[in-house]
Design an enzyme around this catalytic site. Sequence first.
Site, PDB file in Angstrom:
ATOM      1  N   LYS A 166      35.491  41.090  64.538  1.00  0.00           N
ATOM      2  CA  LYS A 166      35.117  42.445  64.117  1.00  0.00           C
ATOM      3  C   LYS A 166      34.848  42.395  62.623  1.00  0.00           C
ATOM      4  O   LYS A 166      35.422  41.558  61.917  1.00  0.00           O
ATOM      5  CB  LYS A 166      36.264  43.431  64.400  1.00  0.00           C
ATOM      6  CG  LYS A 166      35.800  44.843  64.607  1.00  0.00           C
ATOM      7  CD  LYS A 166      35.337  45.060  66.040  1.00  0.00           C
ATOM      8  CE  LYS A 166      34.880  46.466  66.294  1.00  0.00           C
ATOM      9  NZ  LYS A 166      34.685  46.726  67.725  1.00  0.00           N
TER      10      LYS A 166
ATOM     11  N   THR B 154      29.192  50.954  78.600  1.00  0.00           N
ATOM     12  CA  THR B 154      30.605  51.330  78.507  1.00  0.00           C
ATOM     13  C   THR B 154      30.913  52.520  79.418  1.00  0.00           C
ATOM     14  O   THR B 154      31.891  52.503  80.180  1.00  0.00           O
ATOM     15  CB  THR B 154      30.995  51.633  77.048  1.00  0.00           C
ATOM     16  OG1 THR B 154      30.687  50.478  76.266  1.00  0.00           O
ATOM     17  CG2 THR B 154      32.477  51.932  76.915  1.00  0.00           C
TER      18      THR B 154
ATOM     19  N   LYS C  51      40.501  42.207  74.986  1.00  0.00           N
ATOM     20  CA  LYS C  51      39.530  42.754  75.952  1.00  0.00           C
ATOM     21  C   LYS C  51      38.680  41.652  76.565  1.00  0.00           C
ATOM     22  O   LYS C  51      38.413  41.653  77.771  1.00  0.00           O
ATOM     23  CB  LYS C  51      38.589  43.740  75.250  1.00  0.00           C
ATOM     24  CG  LYS C  51      39.157  45.120  75.100  1.00  0.00           C
ATOM     25  CD  LYS C  51      38.045  46.068  74.689  1.00  0.00           C
ATOM     26  CE  LYS C  51      38.613  47.259  73.990  1.00  0.00           C
ATOM     27  NZ  LYS C  51      37.581  48.224  73.599  1.00  0.00           N
TER      28      LYS C  51
END
Length: 410
Positions: free
Chosen positions: A103, A186, A91
């Site tokens: 992450k 988002t 991304k």
Amino acid sequence: MNPMYRAAQNNLEEAGRRGMVDRRVMKLLSRPRRVYEFTIPFRRDNGTFQLYEAYRVHYNDALGPPSDGTRFVPTLDIDEVKALALLMTIKHAVAGIPAGGGKGGIKVDTGDLSTWELERLTRSYMRNLLLKGPNGDIPGADIGTSYRTQAWMLDEYEQITMVHSPAAVNDKPFLLGGSLGGEEATGLGVYYVAREAFEDHSIQEGSSVVIQGFGQVGSHLASYLYQKGYRVIGLSDISGGLYSSRGLPIPTLKEYVKEREVIEGFEGGKSLTNEEILSLDCDVLFLAAVQDVITEENARHIKASLIVEGANGPITPGGERILKEREIPIIPDILANVGGAIVCQYERAQGMSGYYWREERVHSSLKEQILTAYERAQIMANEVGCSLRLGAWIGALKRIEEAVMLRGWI
Ligand code: NAD
């Protein structure tokens, strides 16, 4: 290998099979570069001892420091973290963000913790992270974490280093160096990309849309669509669905959900099941809830002319095969929902410089950056003759390949 990691690896392999990326780079990307697995010994409020499993993965950092979310969920495992770190690597590259994919998280049920326990556990996680700071690893929020946990993480980092360093943690409150516009980023990004796609697919203003999910992503998205005059004829959350052929009153529904938390019981529409919502006759279906929603079982019932993925991985590979046969285009997650990651980069830049942007600047920069990413993916998809998803993957891999080569890793 868990389904999400398998699906991400499948996309990676399929993009690699087009032969446009050096095979050594594909080999490098077949595994994460660094994986931290650790345990957190913890004393509960009642004095009992508990051991928590925790993780942080740096999937690839050729484009910049690993950055992104921290997930506190009871089902977390290392494969899920690797999958999400790989997706963040892609991304960031899709959106031209100078960051790598990171992450992490803890396998924990936060509903089982007191606020004081959650604070101590969050601080302990931060202490165990081999702290690297704004140029090394920037943890943000994800499921089970929030502005609150991010404020504790930042404070823990600053207490240890004795240096104020707001860019060391993302998704924190504005007062501690966060960015304006982060909460809606988002949903707003999904809206910008969708509007561009509407033009490409001749979908007019006032068309009918259905949205699955009315949380952080879905509720902001619904507001933007409603304000622009689109009819949100169907909407659902964990409690079920609502339908109105004239369009649901989104502002009133938002107020209702603020009080009751779910849409169940709202009287401004007819109640439907979640499955019925998915198969409504509409122009656009937005998936903004959870993964694996459209599968081989229900893909043939979809009546929308266009699908936009606000959630991560809402369509299974089997479901996607059927949608492709039926020629229903998909705007993929790695492109459509990258707005949050883009604003996280703005948050880091603001924290590093000490100069904070007005909300309008955040929104206009987000629009420009996400639409550039959309255009780049389209160009690649047309050049290769593949889906937009694959076009976005290949474009991202090419950018990572170039960084890897420039660094002399290969
Ligand atoms: P959220 O928890 O705020 O909202 C999720 C919504 O989905 C809620 O309305 C919930 O009731 C609903 N939901 C949950 N399970 C459902 C089910 N089985 N059927 C129908 N509805 C269901 O989460 P969010 O932050 O809005 O994220 C939604 C999706 O978008 C997730 O896949 C997340 O990974 C992805 N995403 C979020 C962000 C972000 O910035 N929040 C960024 C990128 C991707």
